[in-house]
Design an enzyme around this catalytic site. Structure first.
Site, PDB file in Angstrom:
ATOM      1  CG  HIS A   4       4.856   2.667  -0.588  1.00  0.00           C
ATOM      2  ND1 HIS A   4       4.690   3.979  -0.949  1.00  0.00           N
ATOM      3  CD2 HIS A   4       4.491   2.599   0.717  1.00  0.00           C
ATOM      4  CE1 HIS A   4       4.216   4.666   0.084  1.00  0.00           C
ATOM      5  NE2 HIS A   4       4.106   3.859   1.113  1.00  0.00           N
ATOM      6  CB  SER A  28       4.044   9.216   1.124  1.00  0.00           C
ATOM      7  OG  SER A  28       4.024   7.916   0.616  1.00  0.00           O
TER       8      SER A  28
HETATM    9  P1  ADP Z   1      -0.489   4.799   5.627  1.00  0.00           P
HETATM   10  O1  ADP Z   1      -1.019   6.179   5.443  1.00  0.00           O
HETATM   11  O2  ADP Z   1      -1.537   3.745   5.745  1.00  0.00           O
HETATM   12  O3  ADP Z   1       0.605   4.632   6.651  1.00  0.00           O
HETATM   13  P2  ADP Z   1       1.552   4.766   3.606  1.00  0.00           P
HETATM   14  O4  ADP Z   1       1.272   4.923   2.168  1.00  0.00           O
HETATM   15  O5  ADP Z   1       2.297   5.844   4.287  1.00  0.00           O
HETATM   16  O6  ADP Z   1       0.138   4.494   4.228  1.00  0.00           O
HETATM   17  O7  ADP Z   1       2.321   3.406   3.877  1.00  0.00           O
HETATM   18  C1  ADP Z   1       1.762   2.166   3.519  1.00  0.00           C
HETATM   19  C2  ADP Z   1       2.577   1.050   4.140  1.00  0.00           C
HETATM   20  O8  ADP Z   1       3.890   1.079   3.600  1.00  0.00           O
HETATM   21  C3  ADP Z   1       2.752   1.181   5.655  1.00  0.00           C
HETATM   22  O9  ADP Z   1       2.698  -0.096   6.236  1.00  0.00           O
HETATM   23  C4  ADP Z   1       4.141   1.761   5.805  1.00  0.00           C
HETATM   24  O10 ADP Z   1       4.729   1.379   7.037  1.00  0.00           O
HETATM   25  C5  ADP Z   1       4.837   1.088   4.643  1.00  0.00           C
HETATM   26  N1  ADP Z   1       6.002   1.847   4.234  1.00  0.00           N
HETATM   27  C6  ADP Z   1       6.052   3.136   3.863  1.00  0.00           C
HETATM   28  N2  ADP Z   1       7.312   3.501   3.571  1.00  0.00           N
HETATM   29  C7  ADP Z   1       8.088   2.406   3.776  1.00  0.00           C
HETATM   30  C8  ADP Z   1       9.486   2.148   3.663  1.00  0.00           C
HETATM   31  N3  ADP Z   1      10.348   3.097   3.311  1.00  0.00           N
HETATM   32  N4  ADP Z   1       9.920   0.895   3.934  1.00  0.00           N
HETATM   33  C9  ADP Z   1       9.037  -0.049   4.319  1.00  0.00           C
HETATM   34  N5  ADP Z   1       7.719   0.121   4.450  1.00  0.00           N
HETATM   35  C10 ADP Z   1       7.237   1.341   4.184  1.00  0.00           C
END
Ligand code: ADP
Length: 154
Positions: free
Chosen positions: A26, A136
């Site tokens: 993130h 996450s």
């Molecule tokens: P959601 O539950 O909406 O998917 P997340 O907190 O899991 O929320 O992720 C929020 C955003 O961050 C999403 O667009 C996800 O693809 C992106 N994201 C999560 N981990 C990574 C990562 N390692 N690299 C790039 N983007 C990420």
């Protein structure tokens, strides 16, 4: 030559997610987003039926602390449609990350619905290869089984 615009409005991107927890993946997306936008608003999606105000604040607090010295990053909680939260926070677009084909399949219809609802476009950034396995849910699971997860937490 592209004429210089005298339009000085700030271009803000809305970065929505659960951020449970906020990971190095993130963080990388926010940092890279700031290279394209003047400001990034991190929108922590929360269900007000599920969480108390105290729990919501405890989700926001570590992310706010992380960006405390960055004026152009704000952290808000939201429990509305993502496009409504983006509009409420004066954001011109939504920022999302793509780690793999599963992310793409999930994100594409959402981006299309969001555009149809509001005209707001979604900008996708590919995950950095070295961070593409960070999620996450993986961090929560490793933590649950007693592994050190500090390398995934900014
Ligand atoms: P959601 O539950 O909406 O998917 P997340 O907190 O899991 O929320 O992720 C929020 C955003 O961050 C999403 O667009 C996800 O693809 C992106 N994201 C999560 N981990 C990574 C990562 N390692 N690299 C790039 N983007 C990420």
């Amino acid at each position: 030559m592209i004429p210089k615009s005298n339009h000085t409005s700030v271009r803000r991107a809305f970065f929505p997610g659960s951020f449970n927890p906020f990971t190095t993946g993130h963080l990388s997306l926010v940092e890279r987003g700031l290279q394209m936008f003047d400001a990034v608003v991190i929108g922590v999606g929360v269900s007000i039926d599920k969480y108390s105000e105290e729990e919501i604040q405890s989700r926001l607090h570590p992310i706010r602390t992380l960006f405390a010295d960055k004026e152009n990053v704000t952290v808000v909680a939201y429990h509305s449609l993502t496009v409504d939260a983006a509009r409420d926070n004066d954001c011109c677009c939504i920022l999302r990350g793509l780690r793999n084909a599963a992310d793409f399949d999930y994100e594409l219809p959402m981006a299309n619905v969001n555009r149809r609802l509001s005209g707001i476009e979604t900008i996708f950034l590919p995950a950095l290869p070295e961070l593409s396995m960070v999620s996450s849910s993986m961090v929560r699971e490793l933590h649950h089984f007693g592994h050190d997860v500090s390398e995934y937490l900014p």
